[in-house]
Design an enzyme around this catalytic site. Structure first.
Site, mmCIF file in Angstrom:
data_model
loop_
_atom_site.group_PDB
_atom_site.id
_atom_site.type_symbol
_atom_site.label_atom_id
_atom_site.label_comp_id
_atom_site.label_asym_id
_atom_site.label_seq_id
_atom_site.Cartn_x
_atom_site.Cartn_y
_atom_site.Cartn_z
ATOM 1 N N SER A 51 -0.632 4.154 0.685
ATOM 2 C CA SER A 51 -1.373 5.112 1.511
ATOM 3 C C SER A 51 -0.571 5.613 2.716
ATOM 4 O O SER A 51 -0.619 6.810 3.019
ATOM 5 C CB SER A 51 -2.703 4.505 1.956
ATOM 6 O OG SER A 51 -3.507 4.274 0.821
ATOM 7 N N SER A 105 0.819 -1.216 0.000
ATOM 8 C CA SER A 105 0.000 0.000 0.000
ATOM 9 C C SER A 105 0.856 1.271 0.000
ATOM 10 O O SER A 105 1.835 1.377 0.743
ATOM 11 C CB SER A 105 -0.923 0.012 1.219
ATOM 12 O OG SER A 105 -1.610 1.247 1.265
ATOM 13 N N GLY A 148 -14.780 -3.512 -7.933
ATOM 14 C CA GLY A 148 -14.942 -2.468 -6.927
ATOM 15 C C GLY A 148 -14.654 -1.068 -7.469
ATOM 16 O O GLY A 148 -15.437 -0.136 -7.241
ATOM 17 N N ALA A 149 -13.547 -0.916 -8.181
ATOM 18 C CA ALA A 149 -13.191 0.412 -8.701
ATOM 19 C C ALA A 149 -14.244 0.867 -9.715
ATOM 20 O O ALA A 149 -14.695 2.015 -9.696
ATOM 21 C CB ALA A 149 -11.802 0.369 -9.339
ATOM 22 N N ASP A 152 -13.450 6.807 -3.459
ATOM 23 C CA ASP A 152 -12.843 6.382 -4.734
ATOM 24 C C ASP A 152 -13.499 7.077 -5.931
ATOM 25 O O ASP A 152 -12.808 7.586 -6.817
ATOM 26 C CB ASP A 152 -12.966 4.862 -4.914
ATOM 27 C CG ASP A 152 -11.939 4.097 -4.104
ATOM 28 O OD1 ASP A 152 -10.861 4.651 -3.813
ATOM 29 O OD2 ASP A 152 -12.214 2.927 -3.766
ATOM 30 N N GLY A 199 -14.495 -3.076 -17.100
ATOM 31 C CA GLY A 199 -14.426 -3.633 -15.751
ATOM 32 C C GLY A 199 -15.755 -3.484 -15.042
ATOM 33 O O GLY A 199 -16.599 -2.654 -15.429
ATOM 34 N N ASN A 214 -14.289 2.794 1.648
ATOM 35 C CA ASN A 214 -12.815 2.831 1.662
ATOM 36 C C ASN A 214 -12.277 3.739 2.770
ATOM 37 O O ASN A 214 -11.070 3.834 2.956
ATOM 38 C CB ASN A 214 -12.243 3.254 0.303
ATOM 39 C CG ASN A 214 -12.331 4.747 0.075
ATOM 40 O OD1 ASN A 214 -13.186 5.424 0.632
ATOM 41 N ND2 ASN A 214 -11.441 5.267 -0.750
ATOM 42 N N TYR A 230 -2.436 1.979 -10.894
ATOM 43 C CA TYR A 230 -1.524 3.022 -10.413
ATOM 44 C C TYR A 230 -0.106 2.535 -10.136
ATOM 45 O O TYR A 230 0.770 3.325 -9.832
ATOM 46 C CB TYR A 230 -2.088 3.711 -9.159
ATOM 47 C CG TYR A 230 -2.322 2.810 -7.970
ATOM 48 C CD1 TYR A 230 -1.266 2.423 -7.157
ATOM 49 C CD2 TYR A 230 -3.587 2.332 -7.676
ATOM 50 C CE1 TYR A 230 -1.475 1.595 -6.078
ATOM 51 C CE2 TYR A 230 -3.801 1.494 -6.597
ATOM 52 C CZ TYR A 230 -2.739 1.128 -5.807
ATOM 53 O OH TYR A 230 -2.930 0.291 -4.742
ATOM 54 N N LYS A 244 -13.578 -4.046 1.683
ATOM 55 C CA LYS A 244 -14.383 -2.852 1.380
ATOM 56 C C LYS A 244 -15.892 -3.078 1.523
ATOM 57 O O LYS A 244 -16.624 -2.167 1.874
ATOM 58 C CB LYS A 244 -14.074 -2.339 -0.025
ATOM 59 C CG LYS A 244 -12.734 -1.629 -0.127
ATOM 60 C CD LYS A 244 -12.547 -1.035 -1.512
ATOM 61 C CE LYS A 244 -11.271 -0.221 -1.580
ATOM 62 N NZ LYS A 244 -11.078 0.418 -2.889
HETATM 63 N N1 LIG Z 1 -6.166 4.469 -8.578
HETATM 64 C C1 LIG Z 1 -6.895 4.173 -7.526
HETATM 65 O O1 LIG Z 1 -7.081 4.961 -6.598
HETATM 66 C C2 LIG Z 1 -7.537 2.832 -7.473
HETATM 67 C C3 LIG Z 1 -8.537 2.554 -6.518
HETATM 68 C C4 LIG Z 1 -9.108 1.278 -6.510
HETATM 69 C C5 LIG Z 1 -8.656 0.320 -7.429
HETATM 70 N N2 LIG Z 1 -7.678 0.655 -8.323
HETATM 71 C C6 LIG Z 1 -7.194 -0.310 -9.315
HETATM 72 O O2 LIG Z 1 -8.300 -0.712 -10.101
HETATM 73 C C7 LIG Z 1 -8.057 -2.030 -10.612
HETATM 74 C C8 LIG Z 1 -9.288 -2.896 -10.314
HETATM 75 O O3 LIG Z 1 -9.429 -2.987 -8.905
HETATM 76 P P1 LIG Z 1 -10.791 -3.511 -8.241
HETATM 77 O O4 LIG Z 1 -10.689 -3.245 -6.794
HETATM 78 O O5 LIG Z 1 -11.959 -3.021 -9.020
HETATM 79 O O6 LIG Z 1 -10.635 -5.099 -8.485
HETATM 80 P P2 LIG Z 1 -11.808 -6.199 -8.586
HETATM 81 O O7 LIG Z 1 -12.989 -5.769 -7.801
HETATM 82 O O8 LIG Z 1 -11.128 -7.477 -8.275
HETATM 83 O O9 LIG Z 1 -12.211 -6.185 -10.147
HETATM 84 C C9 LIG Z 1 -11.292 -6.610 -11.128
HETATM 85 C C10 LIG Z 1 -11.844 -6.296 -12.504
HETATM 86 O O10 LIG Z 1 -10.827 -6.614 -13.473
HETATM 87 C C11 LIG Z 1 -11.350 -7.599 -14.383
HETATM 88 N N3 LIG Z 1 -10.284 -8.524 -14.766
HETATM 89 C C12 LIG Z 1 -9.399 -9.131 -13.954
HETATM 90 N N4 LIG Z 1 -8.577 -9.928 -14.664
HETATM 91 C C13 LIG Z 1 -8.972 -9.831 -15.957
HETATM 92 C C14 LIG Z 1 -8.532 -10.431 -17.169
HETATM 93 N N5 LIG Z 1 -7.499 -11.289 -17.195
HETATM 94 N N6 LIG Z 1 -9.151 -10.089 -18.321
HETATM 95 C C15 LIG Z 1 -10.189 -9.216 -18.307
HETATM 96 N N7 LIG Z 1 -10.669 -8.615 -17.193
HETATM 97 C C16 LIG Z 1 -10.056 -8.935 -16.024
HETATM 98 C C17 LIG Z 1 -12.436 -8.318 -13.612
HETATM 99 O O11 LIG Z 1 -13.314 -8.931 -14.536
HETATM 100 P P3 LIG Z 1 -14.236 -10.194 -14.077
HETATM 101 O O12 LIG Z 1 -15.438 -9.603 -13.404
HETATM 102 O O13 LIG Z 1 -14.533 -10.886 -15.340
HETATM 103 O O14 LIG Z 1 -13.398 -11.024 -13.128
HETATM 104 C C18 LIG Z 1 -13.075 -7.131 -12.872
HETATM 105 O O15 LIG Z 1 -13.891 -6.369 -13.722
HETATM 106 C C19 LIG Z 1 -6.762 -2.502 -9.929
HETATM 107 O O16 LIG Z 1 -5.696 -2.265 -10.802
HETATM 108 C C20 LIG Z 1 -6.654 -1.596 -8.708
HETATM 109 O O17 LIG Z 1 -5.325 -1.425 -8.269
HETATM 110 C C21 LIG Z 1 -7.134 1.883 -8.366
#
Ligand SMILES: NC(=O)c1ccc[n+]([C@@H]2O[C@H](COP(=O)([O-])OP(=O)(O)OC[C@H]3O[C@@H](n4cnc5c(N)ncnc54)[C@H](OP(=O)(O)O)[C@@H]3O)[C@@H](O)[C@H]2O)c1
Length: 285
Positions: free
Chosen positions: A22, A20, A135-136, A107, A132, A92, A231, A71
């Site tokens: 943070s 993290s 969660g994000a 977020d 996607g 969050n 990120y 979360k």
């Molecule tokens: N910048 C920020 O402040 C911030 C905040 C939160 C999250 N994030 C980033 O956002 C991204 C997603 O995080 P999350 O918390 O939303 O994760 P999550 O809830 O686990 O969701 C993951 C997403 O990615 C898709 N995915 C995973 N592997 C894949 C693959 N091989 N091919 C196609 N789609 C795939 C999943 O699709 P399925 O539903 O088909 O599994 C789902 O839509 C991460 O990189 C995280 O670090 C950034």
């Protein structure tokens, strides 16, 4: 950092937690503003979450951030939820205020603030394609609907999850925009991309160097704004957007802005964004 008997404590609950950024962001902000606060990482295994949340009151913490995998699971253990957290169905940020634990989600708002302040992009009336449905994606789409985008297409590898997210968004009172779920792998067969103003990668694809892009870089058209929420590295699509001189932002800006909003909830002070950005850049993330 001088820790004394008066130092106020905030932190983050997650599992894993060592990666993290943070603690770095918040401790830099406290130091910059000479505030007597410290931000600590707490490695909380899922079965320990309830007791850890009770510990926020017992230890008189000011608040915590919440990350994967807690979360959603944390919600039943909180006293109140902000309207955003309630809509998104995930928390969050927790504020321990007047004996109550109040859950927030920064977020989505962090995404929107970075988009407008750093990207100069106003989403109102725009056509958006978001990749996607995790969660994000959920946090970002609720905020985009609130900001009155005109059309929002959600494309996910697992179509059912895109459909479920669209169904939840349709139930929100402010949802007057056109919403449609799509299957990620079938996007290039549609004629959608040339009509899109804002393209967002909210999948986790791109976090690892060997990850393929969620969409062919061929579809990064000069008319769109590209936002990649990953990120920890510059993804293939982000590099392609830079090469093509397309307007873009990376996930570090969302990270900084969501952190700034949490900081404000806990301290009622404006976070030093420039300082936070500098420490992230120095870290080389
Ligand atoms: N910048 C920020 O402040 C911030 C905040 C939160 C999250 N994030 C980033 O956002 C991204 C997603 O995080 P999350 O918390 O939303 O994760 P999550 O809830 O686990 O969701 C993951 C997403 O990615 C898709 N995915 C995973 N592997 C894949 C693959 N091989 N091919 C196609 N789609 C795939 C999943 O699709 P399925 O539903 O088909 O599994 C789902 O839509 C991460 O990189 C995280 O670090 C950034």
């Amino acid at each position: 950092m001088n820790i004394s008997g008066k130092t106020k404590v905030v932190g983050i609950f997650g599992y894993p937690i060592a990666h993290s950024l943070s603690p770095l962001l918040h401790n830099a902000a406290f130091e910059k503003l000479k505030m007597d606060f410290v931000y600590l990482p707490f490695l909380i295994k899922p079965p320990e979450l309830k007791r850890a949340v009770q510990g926020i009151k017992a230890l008189n913490l000011i608040g915590i951030n919440v990350t994967v995998p807690h979360k959603q699971a944390i919600i039943p253990f909180l006293d109140e939820l902000s309207p955003e957290a309630s809509l998104i169905g995930a928390v969050n940020t927790v504020h321990h205020c007047q004996g109550k634990l109040i859950g927030y989600n920064t977020d989505g708002a962090g995404f929107i603030e970075s988009l407008s302040q750093e990207g100069g992009f106003d989403p109102r009336g725009k056509r958006v394609l978001l990749l996607g449905a995790g969660g994000a994606a959920s946090a970002i789409t609720f905020s985009l609907v609130e900001k009155k985008v005109s059309e929002l297409f959600i494309a996910n590898r697992t179509f059912k999850k895109a459909q479920e997210l669209v169904d939840r968004l349709k139930k929100t009172a402010s949802s007057s925009c056109y919403l449609a779920p799509l299957k990620l792998g079938e996007l290039s067969g549609t004629n959608l991309l040339p009509k899109i103003d804002l393209l967002i990668n909210a999948t986790s694809l791109g976090m690892f160097p060997e990850d393929p892009p969620p969409l062919s870089p061929h579809w990064l058209l000069s008319s769109l704004f590209y936002y990649d929420v990953v990120y920890n590295r510059r993804t293939q699509l982000l590099k392609a957007a830079a090469d093509k001189q397309i307007r873009y932002l990376d996930g570090q800006e969302m990270l900084i802005h969501q952190a700034a909003l949490s900081f404000n909830i806990w301290t009622n002070q404006k976070a030093p964004l420039r300082k936070m950005r500098r420490v992230i850049q120095e870290k080389g993330g």
